[in-house]
Design an enzyme around this catalytic site. Structure first.
Site, PDB file in Angstrom:
ATOM      1  N   GLY A   1       0.823  -1.202   0.000  1.00  0.00           N
ATOM      2  CA  GLY A   1       0.000   0.000   0.000  1.00  0.00           C
ATOM      3  C   GLY A   1       0.853   1.245   0.000  1.00  0.00           C
ATOM      4  O   GLY A   1       2.011   1.221   0.415  1.00  0.00           O
TER       5      GLY A   1
ATOM      6  N   GLN B   1       4.054   4.515   3.343  1.00  0.00           N
ATOM      7  CA  GLN B   1       3.923   3.250   2.642  1.00  0.00           C
ATOM      8  C   GLN B   1       3.582   2.139   3.629  1.00  0.00           C
ATOM      9  O   GLN B   1       3.934   2.216   4.806  1.00  0.00           O
ATOM     10  CB  GLN B   1       5.247   2.883   1.958  1.00  0.00           C
ATOM     11  N   VAL B   2       2.906   1.103   3.138  1.00  0.00           N
ATOM     12  CA  VAL B   2       2.627  -0.076   3.962  1.00  0.00           C
ATOM     13  C   VAL B   2       3.355  -1.256   3.334  1.00  0.00           C
ATOM     14  O   VAL B   2       3.218  -1.520   2.141  1.00  0.00           O
ATOM     15  CB  VAL B   2       1.118  -0.362   4.061  1.00  0.00           C
TER      16      VAL B   2
ATOM     17  N   ASP C   1     -11.185   9.251   7.824  1.00  0.00           N
ATOM     18  CA  ASP C   1     -10.864   8.675   6.515  1.00  0.00           C
ATOM     19  C   ASP C   1     -11.446   7.274   6.380  1.00  0.00           C
ATOM     20  O   ASP C   1     -10.772   6.335   5.930  1.00  0.00           O
ATOM     21  CB  ASP C   1      -9.352   8.646   6.292  1.00  0.00           C
TER      22      ASP C   1
END
Length: 427
Positions: free
Chosen positions: A103, A109-110, A224
């Site tokens: 992701g 970032q993941v 979100d």
């Protein structure tokens, strides 16, 4: 590249040298090394920064040395956007092995990693290196909220993503989380034209509501909620976990600029009002509609076009909401007429039931209740108000200790029923 699993350092050419605490028998023997032992093995290949890092460590569970190309920020570790430049099989904080990126967003970032201390796969969110004290404050807020919600059993009881560790590495805050298979975005995409079964849509909805009621009670706004941030824990039962608190905040300490994803932004956010947990209920309505239809509910061309698109479907906000909006002039003229950049939008010309393409009046009413222009009229606000009123009655009418206990037990039972049946009552 050849990886070690027997506790010995191995190398292939000059590009990479690695060592792992994991034995070839898996969990049979997991033993760390001291920083001094790593220095003895790889000292000539280490930079001064790596030697300083090791000096601050107590244990090393995994080590990988790469001859990496230099980036543009942070001593060459970061790219232009201050994201950490990742290489497959490198280490994070001498414990986690980078496997692949799963992701990416504006905040970081993941990465899927192997934890060499516990021998499990995990997801690690690596935040961008903060470029200002303000950005660092926002990042610390994310860490604080992530930890705030990590009560015992919060993952099972309230569907909060489980945080396993938090650390700081080479200028980046990193959050280690349980690794889950897919998000609701991927569930929607995989369903394609078949659409999701409505029973499963309801199950996912209840799962998200559990989280929203929990953070509402803590006066936290997620800010979100969207399919990408709802991860599926069990594909059979529909159990979910909600992740990514990068834009979250406490109601009493709202940031100057609230983030979020355009397609799920509530009108009050666009108009400049102070925000409540109602923005999460709006985003829930958008998410559930997307689960049921397979497409985003409010597809707009730009930030300026988003509110007109909402109004095209839902009609005009109340007059007082338009007149009192801090950012009124971005969307309306002095007479209250809506600006329509690009495509002309006529208020209420494309009603919700047509967009949803549903003949189920209860489903349409549920989505409609989540998408009321006035935040106080959305279900989360009504639920919170109902809870306060019940608590007030208990405080005023219970004078005897046994009666207090009895009333409190009854209140808990009533609230549990109210939580479990919210979807059924509205949908």
């Amino acid at each position: 590249m050849e990886m070690s699993r027997g506790g010995e350092a191995r190398s292939k050419g000059e590009s990479c040298t690695t060592w792992s605490a994991l034995s070839s028998e898996g969990n049979a023997s997991i033993c760390s090394k001291s920083p001094q032992e790593i220095l003895a093995l790889f000292g000539p290949h280490l930079t001064n920064r790596e030697k300083l890092e090791l000096a601050a460590m107590q244990e090393v569970w995994y080590f990988a040395l790469f001859n990496k190309s230099q980036g543009f920020n942070n001593d060459g570790y970061d790219d232009y956007e201050r994201n950490y430049i990742l290489f497959r099989h490198e280490h994070l904080r001498y414990r986690y092995e980078v496997l692949k990126k799963i992701g990416e967003g504006g905040q970081g970032q993941v990465i899927q990693c192997l934890d060499h201390k516990r021998n499990i796969l995990v997801a690690i969110k690596i935040l961008v290196s903060p470029s200002s004290s303000k950005q660092e404050t926002y990042q610390k807020m994310e860490l604080q909220i992530a930890l705030e919600l990590q009560d015992e059993g919060s993952d099972e009881d309230f569907n909060v993503i489980k945080v396993l560790n938090i650390f700081h590495f080479r200028g980046h805050y990193c959050i280690v989380m349980e690794l889950l298979k897919e998000s609701l975005h991927e569930v929607i995409r995989n369903a394609g034209l078949r659409r999701l079964d409505m029973a499963m849509v309801k199950t996912y909805t209840r799962g998200i509501l559990k989280l929203l009621r929990h953070i509402n009670s803590r006066k936290i706004v997620h800010a979100d909620i969207k399919p990408e941030n709802v991860l599926v824990k069990d594909t059979v039962t529909g159990t979910v976990r909600i992740t990514d608190f990068g834009t979250s905040f406490f109601v009493e300490s709202q940031p100057m600029n609230v983030g979020g994803t355009l397609e799920y932004l509530a009108p009050e956010l666009l108009l400049g009002y102070s925000l409540t947990c109602g923005v999460d209920m709006w985003a829930l309505g958008c998410t559930v509609a997307e689960l049921a239809t397979g497409r985003e509910l409010f597809r707009s061309n730009s930030h300026e076009d988003h509110l007109p698109r909402c109004i095209e479907i839902l009609g005009m906000p109340p007059r007082y909401m338009v007149n009192g909006a801090p950012d009124r002039t971005q969307f309306f003229d002095h007479r209250g007429k809506m600006f329509c950049p690009g495509k002309k939008r006529v208020p209420g010309s494309f009603p919700l039931h047509r967009v949803l393409k549903s003949d189920d009046p209860e489903f349409v009413e549920f989505i409609s209740s989540c998408l009321r222009m006035e935040p106080a009229q959305r279900p989360s606000s009504l639920l919170a108000q109902a809870s306060k009123e019940k608590l007030k009655v208990v405080e005023e009418e219970t004078m005897v200790e046994e009666l207090v206990v009895q009333e409190e037990e009854t209140l808990v039972e009533e609230l549990v029923v109210l939580e479990e049946t919210l979807v059924e009552e509205l949908w």
